[in-house]
Design an enzyme around this catalytic site. Structure first.
Site, PDB file in Angstrom:
ATOM      1  N   ARG A 129      37.843  39.181  23.085  1.00 14.41           N
ATOM      2  CA  ARG A 129      36.755  40.145  23.165  1.00 14.41           C
ATOM      3  C   ARG A 129      36.206  40.496  21.789  1.00 14.41           C
ATOM      4  O   ARG A 129      35.027  40.729  21.620  1.00 14.41           O
ATOM      5  CB  ARG A 129      37.257  41.417  23.866  1.00 14.41           C
ATOM      6  CG  ARG A 129      36.319  42.594  23.721  1.00 14.41           C
ATOM      7  CD  ARG A 129      36.624  43.681  24.713  1.00 14.41           C
ATOM      8  NE  ARG A 129      36.484  43.210  26.062  1.00 14.41           N
ATOM      9  CZ  ARG A 129      37.327  43.489  27.057  1.00 14.41           C
ATOM     10  NH1 ARG A 129      38.395  44.218  26.825  1.00 14.41           N
ATOM     11  NH2 ARG A 129      37.118  43.021  28.252  1.00 14.41           N
ATOM     12  N   TYR A 130      37.100  40.591  20.823  1.00 12.61           N
ATOM     13  CA  TYR A 130      36.721  40.969  19.457  1.00 12.61           C
ATOM     14  C   TYR A 130      36.674  39.709  18.604  1.00 12.61           C
ATOM     15  O   TYR A 130      37.398  38.749  18.875  1.00 12.61           O
ATOM     16  CB  TYR A 130      37.750  41.934  18.881  1.00 12.61           C
ATOM     17  CG  TYR A 130      37.921  43.225  19.630  1.00 12.61           C
ATOM     18  CD1 TYR A 130      36.985  44.255  19.510  1.00 12.61           C
ATOM     19  CD2 TYR A 130      39.021  43.438  20.458  1.00 12.61           C
ATOM     20  CE1 TYR A 130      37.153  45.452  20.186  1.00 12.61           C
ATOM     21  CE2 TYR A 130      39.196  44.635  21.138  1.00 12.61           C
ATOM     22  CZ  TYR A 130      38.268  45.638  20.989  1.00 12.61           C
ATOM     23  OH  TYR A 130      38.435  46.826  21.655  1.00 12.61           O
ATOM     24  N   ARG A 133      40.349  38.654  16.777  1.00 17.68           N
ATOM     25  CA  ARG A 133      41.686  38.779  17.361  1.00 17.68           C
ATOM     26  C   ARG A 133      41.667  38.521  18.862  1.00 17.68           C
ATOM     27  O   ARG A 133      40.644  38.710  19.514  1.00 17.68           O
ATOM     28  CB  ARG A 133      42.280  40.170  17.085  1.00 17.68           C
ATOM     29  CG  ARG A 133      41.427  41.345  17.530  1.00 17.68           C
ATOM     30  CD  ARG A 133      41.784  42.539  16.647  1.00 17.68           C
ATOM     31  NE  ARG A 133      41.190  43.802  17.102  1.00 17.68           N
ATOM     32  CZ  ARG A 133      39.948  44.150  16.859  1.00 17.68           C
ATOM     33  NH1 ARG A 133      39.138  43.346  16.219  1.00 17.68           N
ATOM     34  NH2 ARG A 133      39.488  45.320  17.281  1.00 17.68           N
ATOM     35  N   CYS A 142      57.190  42.845  34.184  1.00 21.35           N
ATOM     36  CA  CYS A 142      57.605  43.970  33.342  1.00 21.35           C
ATOM     37  C   CYS A 142      58.967  44.441  33.830  1.00 21.35           C
ATOM     38  O   CYS A 142      59.361  44.134  34.953  1.00 21.35           O
ATOM     39  CB  CYS A 142      56.613  45.124  33.454  1.00 21.35           C
ATOM     40  SG  CYS A 142      54.978  44.697  32.860  1.00 21.35           S
ATOM     41  N   CYS A 146      54.213  50.484  36.080  1.00 22.23           N
ATOM     42  CA  CYS A 146      53.525  51.767  35.945  1.00 22.23           C
ATOM     43  C   CYS A 146      52.421  51.823  36.993  1.00 22.23           C
ATOM     44  O   CYS A 146      51.603  50.902  37.071  1.00 22.23           O
ATOM     45  CB  CYS A 146      52.904  51.889  34.556  1.00 22.23           C
ATOM     46  SG  CYS A 146      54.030  51.401  33.234  1.00 22.23           S
ATOM     47  N   CYS A 149      48.799  50.876  36.056  1.00 20.72           N
ATOM     48  CA  CYS A 149      48.668  49.716  35.159  1.00 20.72           C
ATOM     49  C   CYS A 149      47.276  49.104  35.232  1.00 20.72           C
ATOM     50  O   CYS A 149      46.796  48.728  36.300  1.00 20.72           O
ATOM     51  CB  CYS A 149      49.705  48.663  35.516  1.00 20.72           C
ATOM     52  SG  CYS A 149      49.498  47.160  34.512  1.00 20.72           S
ATOM     53  N   ARG A 151      46.458  46.267  34.315  1.00 16.29           N
ATOM     54  CA  ARG A 151      46.543  44.855  34.677  1.00 16.29           C
ATOM     55  C   ARG A 151      47.262  44.645  35.996  1.00 16.29           C
ATOM     56  O   ARG A 151      47.871  43.594  36.229  1.00 16.29           O
ATOM     57  CB  ARG A 151      47.227  44.084  33.546  1.00 16.29           C
ATOM     58  CG  ARG A 151      46.210  43.345  32.708  1.00 16.29           C
ATOM     59  CD  ARG A 151      46.753  42.731  31.468  1.00 16.29           C
ATOM     60  NE  ARG A 151      45.972  43.259  30.368  1.00 16.29           N
ATOM     61  CZ  ARG A 151      46.468  43.726  29.241  1.00 16.29           C
ATOM     62  NH1 ARG A 151      47.762  43.685  29.029  1.00 16.29           N
ATOM     63  NH2 ARG A 151      45.664  44.202  28.328  1.00 16.29           N
ATOM     64  N   ASP A 310      42.120  53.796  32.428  1.00 13.84           N
ATOM     65  CA  ASP A 310      41.095  52.875  32.926  1.00 13.84           C
ATOM     66  C   ASP A 310      40.809  53.143  34.405  1.00 13.84           C
ATOM     67  O   ASP A 310      41.649  53.675  35.126  1.00 13.84           O
ATOM     68  CB  ASP A 310      41.562  51.426  32.746  1.00 13.84           C
ATOM     69  CG  ASP A 310      41.602  51.021  31.272  1.00 13.84           C
ATOM     70  OD1 ASP A 310      40.797  51.563  30.494  1.00 13.84           O
ATOM     71  OD2 ASP A 310      42.439  50.169  30.913  1.00 13.84           O
ATOM     72  N   ASP A 347      38.507  52.497  26.810  1.00 13.06           N
ATOM     73  CA  ASP A 347      38.245  51.058  26.878  1.00 13.06           C
ATOM     74  C   ASP A 347      37.041  50.934  27.821  1.00 13.06           C
ATOM     75  O   ASP A 347      37.152  51.243  29.011  1.00 13.06           O
ATOM     76  CB  ASP A 347      39.477  50.314  27.407  1.00 13.06           C
ATOM     77  CG  ASP A 347      39.610  48.918  26.804  1.00 13.06           C
ATOM     78  OD1 ASP A 347      38.580  48.388  26.318  1.00 13.06           O
ATOM     79  OD2 ASP A 347      40.724  48.365  26.837  1.00 13.06           O
ATOM     80  N   LYS A 354      37.408  48.921  22.980  1.00 15.19           N
ATOM     81  CA  LYS A 354      37.898  50.289  22.814  1.00 15.19           C
ATOM     82  C   LYS A 354      36.896  51.102  21.986  1.00 15.19           C
ATOM     83  O   LYS A 354      36.554  50.705  20.873  1.00 15.19           O
ATOM     84  CB  LYS A 354      39.250  50.270  22.114  1.00 15.19           C
ATOM     85  CG  LYS A 354      40.313  49.547  22.913  1.00 15.19           C
ATOM     86  CD  LYS A 354      41.631  49.477  22.154  1.00 15.19           C
ATOM     87  CE  LYS A 354      42.694  48.735  22.929  1.00 15.19           C
ATOM     88  NZ  LYS A 354      42.438  47.286  23.021  1.00 15.19           N
TER      89      LYS A 354
HETATM   90  C1  LIG Z   1      43.249  46.388  22.717  1.00 12.56           C
HETATM   91  C2  LIG Z   1      42.815  45.035  22.578  1.00 12.56           C
HETATM   92  C3  LIG Z   1      42.953  44.353  21.366  1.00 12.56           C
HETATM   93  C4  LIG Z   1      43.551  45.013  20.137  1.00 12.56           C
HETATM   94  O1  LIG Z   1      42.701  46.027  19.694  1.00 12.56           O
HETATM   95  P1  LIG Z   1      43.062  46.880  18.378  1.00 12.56           P
HETATM   96  O2  LIG Z   1      42.031  47.974  18.377  1.00 12.56           O
HETATM   97  O3  LIG Z   1      42.952  45.948  17.228  1.00 12.56           O
HETATM   98  O4  LIG Z   1      44.449  47.397  18.555  1.00 12.56           O
HETATM   99  C5  LIG Z   1      42.509  43.058  21.289  1.00 12.56           C
HETATM  100  N1  LIG Z   1      41.937  42.452  22.346  1.00 12.56           N
HETATM  101  C6  LIG Z   1      41.777  43.074  23.526  1.00 12.56           C
HETATM  102  C7  LIG Z   1      41.122  42.364  24.651  1.00 12.56           C
HETATM  103  C8  LIG Z   1      42.221  44.389  23.687  1.00 12.56           C
HETATM  104  O5  LIG Z   1      42.080  45.007  24.870  1.00 12.56           O
HETATM  105  S1  SF4 Z   2      51.243  49.409  31.846  1.00 15.82           S
HETATM  106 FE1  SF4 Z   2      51.329  47.549  33.132  1.00 15.82          FE
HETATM  107  S2  SF4 Z   2      51.789  45.904  31.683  1.00 15.82           S
HETATM  108 FE2  SF4 Z   2      52.322  47.819  30.659  1.00 15.82          FE
HETATM  109  S3  SF4 Z   2      54.513  48.158  31.131  1.00 15.82           S
HETATM  110 FE3  SF4 Z   2      53.326  49.268  32.661  1.00 15.82          FE
HETATM  111  S4  SF4 Z   2      53.175  47.826  34.388  1.00 15.82           S
HETATM  112 FE4  SF4 Z   2      53.747  46.611  32.569  1.00 15.82          FE
END
Ligand SMILES: *Cc1c(COP(=O)(O)O)cnc(C)c1O
Ligand code: SF4
Length: 404
Positions: A129-130, A133, A142, A146, A149, A151, A310, A347, A354
């Protein structure tokens, strides 16, 4: 407004370190309890076990557990389960771990992939996305799940997403993109891998010349501190600069076991940050959050982010308001150590990354000054023209006033 009152008894209690104890597992020998494999094998995953361990299960929880396996599986390590207060339905650990029937209610703006990660995946399991990175998803497992979550579409594989990351394709993409200098391993939880598997992945990433910075996002030190073995720490320290972001939401999670595990990581030279999700009834409270961030510093962890929760399907009952989040930030900045103050972010729904959200400190700008306030609400002025050029002539007195 004066200085903060002396720390209340409540916040001192929140900040004290205690062992999780053994609860229902008092008879288990140390060698089992302290083994992370034993903890994983003995997780609470079924309604029958939960009812036996917690006869106080409410009808909403009972119905929630029955539905969990079609949405996000339930799993709780015995260690983490021992932190649940069975007498309190509002226990902050319980709210994060025990499914509730409210999870089946979905508002129109809630999604299974609220931050559009799948749309930003050049290869499956890699979110780019960025510019510099990537987020490298290594597993869908996991130690515990949670309920909020972000995801949950893939984590625990309850919805049939069937996540199978292909490390060769992910690593190949990273190797071919010299703009990527930072790789964040996440999932699921990378620290559930064996030391050997994790070492293999980190070695391959470190072999890419343009990768400068590695980090791991994990909740293992909180769910399963037994996993943070001296052998794991010795392996990880070969890959510096390597940072770890843990995920902890409430001071009750920071036990003596967790403090010791984090100490082992810090002693291996790994800088530690924490990410919290703002959760209704868990940590959407200034006193709780202040105790949490101060306790994190005592665990050698720098609070990094507070996330607005989220818009994941079925999370409305756990989401706190942005209004509350801003109030909490206002209660931290200036009132406690700067190192203890994380950045509050949303986010962006749909996939904008973010975005920092902050209480307002700059109140106005006019032709010759910026008007701003401090943490106590006192007003100050800084001489500056509207376009930012230095002022040449003095224009009137610049004074501090109190904000009514
Ligand atoms: C959170 C996140 C990162 C890391 O973001 P930082 O602000 O550098 O901690 C990188 N890629 C994705 C898709 C993210 O959601
Ligand atoms: S937030 Fe989602 S990915 Fe993170 S520890 Fe909890 S269940 Fe696992």
């Amino acid at each position: 407004m004066g200085s903060d009152p002396v720390e209340s008894l409540e916040s001192r209690t929140l900040k004290s370190f205690q062992s999780a104890g053994r609860g229902f597992w008092a008879h288990v020998p140390d060698s089992d309890w302290n083994s992370w494999q034993w903890q994983m094998k003995n997780r609470v995953t079924t309604l029958a076990t939960l009812q036996k361990l917690m006869p106080t299960l409410s009808p909403e929880e009972h119905a929630g557990v029955q539905l969990a396996n079609t949405k996000l599986a339930m799993a709780i390590t015995p260690y983490f389960f021992s932190l649940i207060d069975p007498a309190n339905e509002q226990c902050p650990i319980r709210l994060q771990m025990i499914p509730r029937v409210e999870e089946t209610v979905t508002a129109p703006w809630e999604l299974s992939d609220p931050c559009g990660e799948d749309d930003h995946s050049p290869v499956p399991g890699l979110v780019h996305r960025y510019p510099d990175r990537v987020l490298f998803l290594v597993t869908d497992r996991c130690a515990a799940y949670c309920r909020y979550c972000t995801r949950s579409r893939l984590v625990s594989n309850a919805t049939g997403y069937d996540f199978h990351p292909e490390f060769d394709r992910q690593i190949d993409y990273i190797a071919k993109n010299p703009a990527i200098r930072d790789v964040l391993l996440s999932g699921g939880d990378p620290l559930l891998f064996s030391d050997e598997k994790l070492e293999y992945l980190l070695t391959r990433l470190r072999a890419i010349p343009h990768i400068e910075f590695l980090r791991i996002g994990t909740r293992i030190p909180i769910f399963l501190p037994q996993r943070i073995t001296p052998e794991l720490c010795a392996m990880l320290r070969q890959f510096h600069p390597l940072y770890i972001s843990i995920h902890s939401n409430h001071p009750r999670e920071l036990t003596t076991e967790v403090r010791d595990a984090l100490g082992r990581l810090a002693d291996a030279g790994i800088p530690l940050g924490n990410q919290s999700v703002l959760l209704r009834g868990v940590n959407d409270d200034a006193a709780v959050m202040k105790a949490q961030v101060q306790k994190l510093l005592m665990c050698r962890v720098r609070p990094y982010y507070i996330y607005q929760c989220d818009l994941i399907s079925g999370s409305a009952h756990l989401r706190a308001s942005v209004k509350k989040g801003l109030e909490i930030m206002d209660s931290l900045r200036g009132h406690t150590t700067g190192y203890a103050v994380p950045q509050y972010v949303i986010d962006a729904p749909g996939g904008g990354g973010k975005v920092p959200v902050n209480p307002e400190y700059v109140l106005s700008r006019n032709s010759d000054r910026v008007l701003f306030r401090n943490f106590e609400g006192r007003l100050f002025e800084y001489p500056e023209s509207k376009d930012g050029t230095p002022l040449l002539a003095s224009v009137g007195p610049y004074v501090a006033r109190d904000l009514d």
